[in-house]
Write a protein that holds these residues in place. Sequence first.
Motif, PDB file in Angstrom:
ATOM      1  N   ASN A 207      14.691  -5.510 -12.142  1.00  0.00           N
ATOM      2  CA  ASN A 207      14.281  -6.672 -12.939  1.00  0.00           C
ATOM      3  C   ASN A 207      13.595  -7.797 -12.171  1.00  0.00           C
ATOM      4  N   HIS A 208      13.684  -7.761 -10.856  1.00  0.00           N
ATOM      5  CA  HIS A 208      13.114  -8.866 -10.079  1.00  0.00           C
ATOM      6  C   HIS A 208      11.588  -8.756  -9.985  1.00  0.00           C
ATOM      7  N   PHE A 209      10.945  -9.928  -9.897  1.00  0.00           N
ATOM      8  CA  PHE A 209       9.514  -9.934  -9.620  1.00  0.00           C
ATOM      9  C   PHE A 209       9.258  -9.480  -8.181  1.00  0.00           C
ATOM     10  N   LEU A 210       8.168  -8.742  -8.001  1.00  0.00           N
ATOM     11  CA  LEU A 210       7.725  -8.349  -6.661  1.00  0.00           C
ATOM     12  C   LEU A 210       6.390  -9.029  -6.362  1.00  0.00           C
ATOM     13  N   LEU A 211       6.304  -9.625  -5.186  1.00  0.00           N
ATOM     14  CA  LEU A 211       5.034 -10.176  -4.718  1.00  0.00           C
ATOM     15  C   LEU A 211       4.405  -9.104  -3.839  1.00  0.00           C
ATOM     16  N   VAL A 212       3.237  -8.620  -4.270  1.00  0.00           N
ATOM     17  CA  VAL A 212       2.641  -7.450  -3.614  1.00  0.00           C
ATOM     18  C   VAL A 212       1.358  -7.825  -2.893  1.00  0.00           C
ATOM     19  N   PRO A 213       1.406  -7.961  -1.572  1.00  0.00           N
ATOM     20  CA  PRO A 213       0.175  -8.164  -0.803  1.00  0.00           C
ATOM     21  C   PRO A 213      -0.398  -6.799  -0.440  1.00  0.00           C
ATOM     22  N   GLY A 214      -1.619  -6.799   0.034  1.00  0.00           N
ATOM     23  CA  GLY A 214      -2.170  -5.562   0.586  1.00  0.00           C
ATOM     24  C   GLY A 214      -3.050  -4.780  -0.367  1.00  0.00           C
ATOM     25  N   VAL A 215      -3.268  -5.307  -1.594  1.00  0.00           N
ATOM     26  CA  VAL A 215      -4.247  -4.655  -2.472  1.00  0.00           C
ATOM     27  C   VAL A 215      -5.627  -5.137  -2.031  1.00  0.00           C
ATOM     28  N   GLY A 216      -6.583  -4.215  -1.944  1.00  0.00           N
ATOM     29  CA  GLY A 216      -7.935  -4.607  -1.535  1.00  0.00           C
ATOM     30  C   GLY A 216      -8.098  -4.522  -0.038  1.00  0.00           C
TER      31      GLY A 216
ATOM     32  N   GLN B 132      -6.404  -4.760   2.549  1.00  0.00           N
ATOM     33  CA  GLN B 132      -5.496  -3.940   3.358  1.00  0.00           C
ATOM     34  C   GLN B 132      -5.335  -2.507   2.832  1.00  0.00           C
ATOM     35  N   GLY B 133      -6.082  -2.165   1.769  1.00  0.00           N
ATOM     36  CA  GLY B 133      -6.185  -0.759   1.381  1.00  0.00           C
ATOM     37  C   GLY B 133      -5.301  -0.244   0.262  1.00  0.00           C
ATOM     38  N   GLY B 134      -4.444  -1.084  -0.318  1.00  0.00           N
ATOM     39  CA  GLY B 134      -3.571  -0.613  -1.389  1.00  0.00           C
ATOM     40  C   GLY B 134      -4.324  -0.496  -2.714  1.00  0.00           C
ATOM     41  N   SER B 135      -3.837   0.365  -3.607  1.00  0.00           N
ATOM     42  CA  SER B 135      -4.509   0.538  -4.896  1.00  0.00           C
ATOM     43  C   SER B 135      -3.696  -0.076  -6.015  1.00  0.00           C
ATOM     44  N   LEU B 136      -4.372  -0.824  -6.885  1.00  0.00           N
ATOM     45  CA  LEU B 136      -3.698  -1.489  -7.994  1.00  0.00           C
ATOM     46  C   LEU B 136      -3.062  -0.474  -8.935  1.00  0.00           C
TER      47      LEU B 136
END
Lengths: 273, 273
Positions: free
Chosen positions: B204-213, B215-219
């Motif tokens: 249930n917790h929000f996640l702050l997700v860095p690394g899209v774009g 740094q190569g992560g995919s949305l």
Amino acid sequence: MTTQFLFEQIKQKKSFLCIGLDTDMEKIPSHLLDHEDPIFEFNKAIIDATHDLCVAYKPNIAFYEAYGLKGWKSLERTMAYLNEHHPEIFTIADAKRGDIGNTASRYAKAFFDTLNFDSITVAPYMGRDSVEPFLEFEDKHTILLALTSNKGAFDFQTKKLGNQELYKEVLQVSTKYKNSGNLMYVVGATKASYLEEVRKLVPNHFLLVPGVGAQGGSLEEVCSHAMNDKVGLLVNSSRGIIYASRGENFALGAREAAQLLQREMLKYVEKVI
Amino acid sequence: MTTQFLFEQIKQKKSFLCIGLDTDMEKIPSHLLDHEDPIFEFNKAIIDATHDLCVAYKPNIAFYEAYGLKGWKSLERTMAYLNEHHPEIFTIADAKRGDIGNTASRYAKAFFDTLNFDSITVAPYMGRDSVEPFLEFEDKHTILLALTSNKGAFDFQTKKLGNQELYKEVLQVSTKYKNSGNLMYVVGATKASYLEEVRKLVPNHFLLVPGVGAQGGSLEEVCSHAMNDKVGLLVNSSRGIIYASRGENFALGAREAAQLLQREMLKYVEKVI
């Protein structure tokens, strides 16, 4: 500052005392509040009264940041005062920073260049690329959190990661980082039994030891378990010294509290020189 | 800000984009350097051009501290501007702080009260008593580093602590802290395969997700593994947006880059509303 120079200072002053400048507007004597910059005035008085008894000062950055711009200014003035009048004293930015590459370099620049600290405390959680940018600075030191002196240290630090506790893994892994000669470690005095384990893994690095006094650690235990042939210790006391006395004579009270610790340290320093 | 209000904003804007204000004097367009406060002018232009496309802004504090007093002033002005003109936007102090009791309270005061941030990133290494002082603040959020997006994450975070990896232990132990409802977690997008594991432990917790774009992560991967019924994600992009264009029209370039991400996010938000 080189660690050799720091050792020379320890021998000369017969002290490995670090005084924590955790300056709190609510705890400083009320007559100082009339000054334009009460935090700086307090720090200046403490420094004037204790600089011959200690080899390091450690402002905890949180206390300054809590006052925003004004606090940052007090920190700048404190560092300018130390750098001008006591450049022989080792300065520690107790900032516990930890961020990656480019960002870590920013923090390093802020504390090593802009404020001219000799060292900064850094958290190890993000690993190699969060620590190495700090280690690049010549004659500047990165004091990695290994085993802290708080209760929460038992949440993760003392739990086994693979075959050994997380704090040991931090010690062992970090000694392989580039320029690891610039590392020191935070190891709490409240866990003296662990100090021997720490020394096995990092025999030559300086340890910054909080928790003597107010938090219950004993100087004798710390020295018997963790001193090396260049002392290799900076033992910190913050509240126990700077708030030893709360009245107009607060600086004298701080001096007396610092002197008590320094006199106890003297006998340990004499063992290695 | 409550997480319910944040969810309402996500639904309204059809976006869970967080824009990282990692503002660097060496990278901002040269015509801004004539201004009295170039960092603030840059941030203001970025905010004016993108505020309808994102639900959060995240200044990385290191970038401001690197300029000392001047940088701290730019941060204060940026926050004052956001609080006045866009109080509906969630603000994140990317500070990665971590210190004990009294000191943690100081940091909480600095960022939650003085600067009026909605949230702050915090490192977990020092355990419970370094995190709980932040959790005491009502409707303020503590974003704990769990699994970061850098290489050094493999130094300790992904190593097994007892029966499970350190980052999982951090997730599990921290959900037992007092007021743990105020927790969110940093989980890097570069490790999408881990995201599913994370969701099992903190559904249930929000996640702050860095690394899209950059740094190569995919949305797409992030959403398929980690979205919950209230989205539960803030996906951050910093350099990819704010430095999308370097000329006089930098703000338009930033808008276009933000729009690309928002349009991709739209379809995922529509799935849950």
